[in-house]
Scaffold this motif. Structure first.
Motif, short mmCIF file in Angstrom:
data_model
loop_
_atom_site.label_atom_id
_atom_site.label_comp_id
_atom_site.label_asym_id
_atom_site.label_seq_id
_atom_site.Cartn_x
_atom_site.Cartn_y
_atom_site.Cartn_z
N ASP A 82 0.86 -1.32 0.06
CA ASP A 82 -0.06 0.15 -0.04
C ASP A 82 1.02 1.29 0.05
OD1 ASP A 82 -2.41 -1.48 0.04
OD2 ASP A 82 -2.80 -1.18 2.26
N VAL A 83 1.97 1.25 0.89
CA VAL A 83 2.81 2.51 0.81
C VAL A 83 3.35 2.74 -0.54
CG1 VAL A 83 4.83 3.48 2.04
CG2 VAL A 83 3.11 2.41 3.29
N PHE A 84 4.08 1.55 -0.99
CA PHE A 84 4.59 1.53 -2.40
C PHE A 84 3.81 2.20 -3.36
CE2 PHE A 84 5.62 -0.65 -6.27
CZ PHE A 84 6.97 -0.31 -6.51
N GLU A 85 2.64 1.61 -3.57
CA GLU A 85 1.67 2.14 -4.63
C GLU A 85 1.30 3.49 -4.39
OE1 GLU A 85 -1.48 -0.91 -4.48
OE2 GLU A 85 -0.34 -2.36 -5.88
N GLY A 86 1.38 4.06 -3.07
CA GLY A 86 0.71 5.30 -2.73
C GLY A 86 1.91 6.18 -3.19
N GLN A 87 3.07 5.75 -3.08
CA GLN A 87 4.31 6.73 -3.32
C GLN A 87 4.21 6.98 -5.00
OE1 GLN A 87 6.69 8.32 -1.58
NE2 GLN A 87 5.12 7.80 0.11
N LEU A 88 3.92 5.64 -5.96
CA LEU A 88 3.76 5.88 -7.13
C LEU A 88 2.65 6.74 -7.55
CD1 LEU A 88 5.10 2.31 -8.26
CD2 LEU A 88 6.40 4.43 -8.00
N ARG A 89 1.32 6.53 -6.81
CA ARG A 89 0.41 7.46 -7.08
C ARG A 89 0.76 8.83 -7.29
NH1 ARG A 89 -2.69 3.07 -5.42
NH2 ARG A 89 -2.85 3.68 -3.20
N LEU A 90 1.36 9.21 -5.96
CA LEU A 90 1.61 10.73 -5.81
C LEU A 90 2.57 11.07 -6.92
CD1 LEU A 90 2.49 10.81 -1.89
CD2 LEU A 90 0.73 11.71 -2.89
N PHE A 91 3.72 10.10 -7.47
CA PHE A 91 4.50 10.59 -8.44
C PHE A 91 3.69 10.93 -9.74
CE2 PHE A 91 6.88 8.37 -12.04
CZ PHE A 91 7.96 9.48 -12.25
N LEU A 92 2.63 9.98 -10.15
CA LEU A 92 1.90 10.00 -11.05
C LEU A 92 0.93 11.51 -11.16
CD1 LEU A 92 0.90 6.22 -11.90
CD2 LEU A 92 2.54 7.81 -13.05
N ALA A 93 0.48 11.64 -10.04
CA ALA A 93 -0.34 12.78 -9.80
C ALA A 93 0.42 13.94 -9.96
CB ALA A 93 -1.14 12.56 -8.34
N SER A 94 1.80 14.05 -9.44
CA SER A 94 2.49 15.15 -9.64
C SER A 94 3.01 15.47 -11.26
CB SER A 94 3.57 15.45 -9.01
OG SER A 94 4.54 14.08 -9.18
N GLY A 95 2.65 14.65 -12.24
CA GLY A 95 2.80 14.70 -13.43
C GLY A 95 4.09 13.91 -13.94
N GLY A 96 4.53 13.02 -13.06
CA GLY A 96 5.48 11.88 -13.49
C GLY A 96 4.91 10.85 -14.15
N GLY A 97 5.84 10.10 -14.92
CA GLY A 97 5.53 9.02 -15.44
C GLY A 97 5.09 9.25 -17.00
#
Length: 113
Positions: A82-97
């Motif tokens: 859950d922590v791992f996926e949450g960190q990646l969601r934050l990355f994507l939400a900030s325009g990453g990816g």
């Protein structure tokens, strides 16, 4: 008379996201670090690199099992995921990816198939 078989169509396509269809841009390793740290799961980056591409829940469970009893390790691994996926969601939400060149077209073609 010869019969040409119909082309095979994919029934299901499963792919990884980061590094396969979207550029990682350095987001995955910090997400792992956060997940392992918050869950108090011991790891080294060398061990993690050797498991590149592994199923994430299986990976977290394997590493957690070295410190915790089996049933507890499963719960801790799920929390780490859950922590791992949450960190990646934050990355994507900030325009990453940013999409990897050709990935969008490949996904579009697979959907059409």
């Amino acid at each position: 008379m010869s019969v040409t078989p119909a082309p095979h169509r994919p029934l299901l396509v499963v792919t990884d996201l980061m590094g396969t269809t979207l550029r990682d841009d350095g987001a995955v390793l910090p997400a792992y670090r956060a997940a392992f740290a918050e869950s108090a799961i011991p790891f080294t980056e060398e061990e993690l690199a050797a498991k590149r591409g592994a199923h994430k829940l299986t990976l977290f469970t394997e590493f957690a099992s070295r410190r915790y009893p089996a049933e507890e390790a499963k719960k801790i691994a799920a929390a780490a995921l859950d922590v791992f996926e949450g960190q990646l969601r934050l990355f994507l939400a900030s325009g990453g990816g940013v999409p990897i060149p050709g990935a969008e077209d490949a996904v579009r073609r697979l959907r059409a198939a």
